[in-house]
Design an enzyme around this catalytic site. Sequence first.
Site, mmCIF file in Angstrom:
data_model
loop_
_atom_site.group_PDB
_atom_site.id
_atom_site.type_symbol
_atom_site.label_atom_id
_atom_site.label_comp_id
_atom_site.label_asym_id
_atom_site.label_seq_id
_atom_site.Cartn_x
_atom_site.Cartn_y
_atom_site.Cartn_z
ATOM 1 N NE ARG A 23 -1.482 -1.408 3.691
ATOM 2 C CZ ARG A 23 -1.635 -1.211 4.986
ATOM 3 N NH1 ARG A 23 -2.779 -0.764 5.465
ATOM 4 N NH2 ARG A 23 -0.658 -1.465 5.830
ATOM 5 C CD GLU A 28 6.248 7.036 16.890
ATOM 6 O OE1 GLU A 28 7.332 6.807 17.467
ATOM 7 O OE2 GLU A 28 5.146 6.607 17.297
ATOM 8 C CD GLN A 46 6.832 29.566 13.088
ATOM 9 O OE1 GLN A 46 6.642 30.386 13.972
ATOM 10 N NE2 GLN A 46 7.533 29.839 12.005
ATOM 11 C CG ASP A 47 5.317 21.717 12.443
ATOM 12 O OD1 ASP A 47 6.077 21.868 13.417
ATOM 13 O OD2 ASP A 47 4.643 20.690 12.265
ATOM 14 C CG ASN A 48 8.592 27.349 9.574
ATOM 15 O OD1 ASN A 48 7.491 27.826 9.814
ATOM 16 N ND2 ASN A 48 9.667 27.720 10.227
ATOM 17 N NE ARG A 59 14.577 27.324 0.132
ATOM 18 C CZ ARG A 59 13.586 28.127 -0.232
ATOM 19 N NH1 ARG A 59 13.284 29.178 0.500
ATOM 20 N NH2 ARG A 59 12.905 27.887 -1.330
ATOM 21 C CG HIS A 62 18.542 31.676 7.307
ATOM 22 N ND1 HIS A 62 17.702 30.989 6.467
ATOM 23 C CD2 HIS A 62 19.112 32.626 6.548
ATOM 24 C CE1 HIS A 62 17.760 31.520 5.247
ATOM 25 N NE2 HIS A 62 18.617 32.511 5.274
ATOM 26 C CE LYS A 72 15.645 27.403 11.926
ATOM 27 N NZ LYS A 72 16.324 28.013 10.772
ATOM 28 C CG HIS A 119 19.446 25.096 9.573
ATOM 29 N ND1 HIS A 119 18.296 25.329 8.857
ATOM 30 C CD2 HIS A 119 19.813 23.828 9.296
ATOM 31 C CE1 HIS A 119 17.975 24.235 8.181
ATOM 32 N NE2 HIS A 119 18.881 23.310 8.446
ATOM 33 C CE1 TYR A 132 12.390 26.231 9.574
ATOM 34 C CE2 TYR A 132 12.401 25.249 7.382
ATOM 35 C CZ TYR A 132 12.395 26.365 8.205
ATOM 36 O OH TYR A 132 12.383 27.622 7.643
ATOM 37 C CE LYS A 169 16.022 36.973 4.474
ATOM 38 N NZ LYS A 169 14.896 36.663 5.354
ATOM 39 C CG ASP A 170 19.763 33.697 2.376
ATOM 40 O OD1 ASP A 170 19.530 34.301 3.443
ATOM 41 O OD2 ASP A 170 19.254 32.601 2.097
#
Length: 187
Positions: A23, A28, A46-48, A59, A62, A72, A119, A132, A169-170
């Site tokens: 299937r 988990e 918070q989840d992003n 990226r 940060h 994170k 990170h 994350y 920005k980066d």
Amino acid sequence: MQFKRLSIPEVIVITPPKYSDSRGFFSETYNQNSMREMGIDTPFVQDNQSLSRKKGVVRGLHCQISPYIQGKLVRCPKGAIWDVAVDARSGSPTYGQWVAAEISEENWSQIWIPPGFLHGFVTLTENTEVQYKCTSFYNKSSERAVIWNCPQLNIPWPVLKEEAILSEKDLLSPSFDQVKDWFAFHG
């Protein structure tokens, strides 16, 4: 769950079990008790999720400073990334050192980036999705960054400078010498 501490032992690669059958699969991906046993005993608030359409998207690097310092738990359910954590804790025996791990759909691993670390990641495939969990809410005034290819850090990113795709920005982020006193080591 399998846990592997990297050369900076606070950074941990976590590989959840994945049970497959005709299937599909079940996994988990987070268990508070298992995480607590490894010293990751903090609530996530918070989840992003991000999508990078092209290979070579960078990226980072940060972080957020006090009062919104974030840890994170990073996973890559689609595609692959090379994920980097840099110790930015003043007074730490590993201050200014970095560790990296490939996190991907294939290896099903995650990486714990503790508070006090920079990170960043680079996508190794097209259409890469990264998710994350964060231990603190995003706050624009607490946001900080260091240029991804800072010569002081000497990180061997698996992308050429001229092929890296970054936000404006980066691209304008300062070097690591600007990090002084963003975080303190509580060893």
